[in-house]
Design an enzyme around this catalytic site. Sequence first.
Site, PDB file in Angstrom:
ATOM      1  CG  ASP A 487      -1.795   1.203   1.201  1.00 24.46           C
ATOM      2  OD1 ASP A 487      -1.479   2.261   1.737  1.00 24.46           O
ATOM      3  OD2 ASP A 487      -2.995   1.001   0.522  1.00 24.46           O
ATOM      4  CG  ASN A 495      -4.937  11.010  -7.070  1.00 26.66           C
ATOM      5  OD1 ASN A 495      -4.250  10.998  -7.816  1.00 26.66           O
ATOM      6  ND2 ASN A 495      -5.627  10.048  -6.484  1.00 26.66           N
ATOM      7  CG  HIS A 500      -7.566  12.605 -10.323  1.00 28.27           C
ATOM      8  ND1 HIS A 500      -7.702  11.368  -9.275  1.00 28.27           N
ATOM      9  CD2 HIS A 500      -8.439  13.438  -9.840  1.00 28.27           C
ATOM     10  CE1 HIS A 500      -8.724  11.686  -8.338  1.00 28.27           C
ATOM     11  NE2 HIS A 500      -9.147  12.957  -8.880  1.00 28.27           N
ATOM     12  CG  ASP A 504      -3.772   8.484 -13.796  1.00 27.79           C
ATOM     13  OD1 ASP A 504      -4.130   7.755 -12.702  1.00 27.79           O
ATOM     14  OD2 ASP A 504      -4.488   8.764 -14.700  1.00 27.79           O
ATOM     15  CG  ASP A 530      -2.766   3.589  -2.558  1.00 28.28           C
ATOM     16  OD1 ASP A 530      -2.470   4.256  -1.504  1.00 28.28           O
ATOM     17  OD2 ASP A 530      -4.097   3.022  -2.499  1.00 28.28           O
TER      18      ASP A 530
END
Length: 873
Positions: A487, A495, A500, A504, A530
């Site tokens: 994680d 973000n 965003h 990405d 994630d």
Amino acid sequence: MDIAPSFISSDIEHLQKRVIRLKRLARKYKRAEIIQNALLEISNIATKAASLDLFYQGVHLHLKKLIPADNFFIASRDANTGLISLPFFADEKDPHPSELYPDEEISSIIERGITGYVLKTGVPLLCDTAQFDQLIATGAIDDLGSPSHQWLGVPIKRNNISIGVLVVQSYHPDITYGELELELMGFICHHISGVMERLKHNEQLEQAITQRTKELSHAYETVKQEIKERVRAERLQKALFEIADLTASNADQNSFYVQLHQVISQLIPAQNCFIALINKEDASLSFPFYVSQMNLTYPASRPMQDGLTEYILATKQPKLLSQKDIQTLIDQDEIYAIAPSLNQTHAMHQWIGIPLFIHGSIAGALTIYSISQDQNYQPKDLELLNFVSLHIANAIERKMAVEVLKRSHDELEDKVIQRTQALAELNDNLQQEIMQRRKIEAQLLHDAKHDGLTGLPNRGFCMERLAQAIKHCRRHSQDQFALLFIDLDRFKQINDTFGHLEGDKFLIETARRLKSCIRENDTLARLGGDEFVILLDTIQGTQDALDVGDRILHQVSQPYKLGKQDFISGASIGIAFSGSHKDETSESLLKDADAAMYQAKSKGKGCYVIFDSQIDKRAKQAAEMKKAFKRALLQQEITISYAPVMNFNDLSIIALEPQATWKHPDGSLKTHNQLKLLAEQCQLIIHFDAYIFDHLNHHYAALTEQFSSNICIHLSVSSQHIKHKHGLRNLKRTLKKSQLDLSNIWVFFHEKSFVQDTENHISAFQHLSQMTVNIGMNGYGTGYSSLSSLSLLPISALKLDSNISKHLVNEQQLQLTKAYQLAATSLGVDMFVEGVDTMQQKRQLSQLGYQQGQGKTFEKKHLHYIKVQKNCA
């Protein structure tokens, strides 16, 4: 009996003095009433005014009711540029200085006048004509504007710095100013500074909101355009598939072109459409398909001349022509000069012509036109049709090849070889078509099992591989594999901060780094968001998985380049090994790795944890603990006591700090710090603070009665209250509605939270300090905030972290602790110590200059005090 004249005279003189004193008191009270009313009116104006201009107008209108203020203006100095401006100006004689001295900057004009003089000295000035002339003679000011009878200017100050001047003046001898006007103007200036700052802040906030709204609107339009482009691309892909299917169908020629027209109509309005093909043998044009709203007869084959179709064939370029463009070509004799009878374009609004190429040679043209003014084609329609034309040309060529093949059956025997060659060519085309379809099917299968962003296997594919690995280990008990659940840290912050798109990019880069940490036969998959999973196939032992975990932590901790700046992330990893359960499944193994990952996050992130049965047990215990804590808050089972804050010199109690304890149903006693940590984990820290505050508010009267009305209360408040504006508003509202004397309330925020979110803390400090609440910072020495930042904050106290006071074991630690005290002294703030648990610590801290603190050593000596507080609670 006669009264002596001396006694009568003495009584009269005494009465006269009393009358004079009473008149003086009456004038004083009247002046206080006038000033109070003025400040109330200005406060009302500040509340109602939506802008600084309206506020200045309101101040002027109200001031005119109190004193002669027909000649009134406000000068303001910009804190950033240092330039002086006149945001409000009213004068019965002189125009605005910018009109009176048009060749000079307004700031320089005011700077060298009497207004600039008051702004520089920072001292109120009541000046008559003689004093004004004296200032001019000494060179202190320049003679600007019309001479006045009296001039009164009072500086507006913020933090003892002059930021502006409030001015009134009179031109008539019968209008004079005195101490009342000077005092009134002084009080107005004292309160106008905060109002000006608040209104300026509101204007800046509105501008920021407007700018942010524009940015969001632009982002929305961008996303909407991307969606349109994606829908358009999907529609185009569908059309190409349909054209490919149509080519392979057994439809006859008429049905083929009708279905081809239907496909084209899905992409672009094509109510008027025809296809022209070149017959190279006799240089003629044939029209295998034709549809029109103009009720024209179906065109027969004709020799190539100079029509619009021939124009497209000659230029070999796609064209989008309007009626005006067509008429220009006619006027230039480009078209219809030789065969004007072919001209049927008088009713056309727009015309699109696309050349069709087969094997690189011009073979014909596709034409679409509109006759309605409401039907308008765009250049993107031309580009789309030109792209599709390549597939249409191939489809037509293949269909023509099929037709030739059919006709070849009726040809003579000497054309058998030619027919065989055509069949071979057709077979090659069909083989290419089949290969293309297989590639498409393989791509679709790949997309179904892989993540669209990173290209990694998705959850479904990962679970299949995991199930296969489990089956393999059941057949080969000596083999072992490991599952790593990863994680990423701070992904939501990426973000929120960079957008965003950068998020990405971050995931794609992370996937690349993770892939570099594993072998070719291992599986890296993205579960979503994630979260990533790595299946380490056939490992030699647990150390193999730990080595991979170390490599991953190192790779992910390296800086990322996001939004033209470096960003540091991290990862929390849970590791589960095969063979830990007899009835092991892919879901249970993934759950175990997930539980270990959450254990790693609870340890502070940036580490890995190996799953064992105790982790699962601790997770269940933590869940039960959170549930019991929520119930304890609702049922008010948490006990509040009050710890003493002592003066080291005379051991007097100078403040109280609420401390919460809770007796858990299992019999264990949870301390205040344990409850704070539990509240943060349950996301109930705001409710926990409110619980303590409600208890304090309810018992505050009893506390002040028992100790002193001036007893100070130290409140340790979570920074969650100021993460959002509504949280700060709720905190302010709670303080205002309470029964507490806010001047005796000390609100402490943790230094680490301040360093992590400086902007919100500074804003909150400014708001709370305006309520007379004392602001402090506890946990000092753990966040390493700079002294320069602390010197600019409205804080009144610092609390040294308890870990520092408990570890005074060497000279370096003693010197550092002394430096903390000297820094607090230089900043002019009070310094408290937490965690003074022994008299040895108290003596060491006293020698280092500390005079105030709290801890177990004082609580032990004041057991009667603690008991009193518990009874009070």
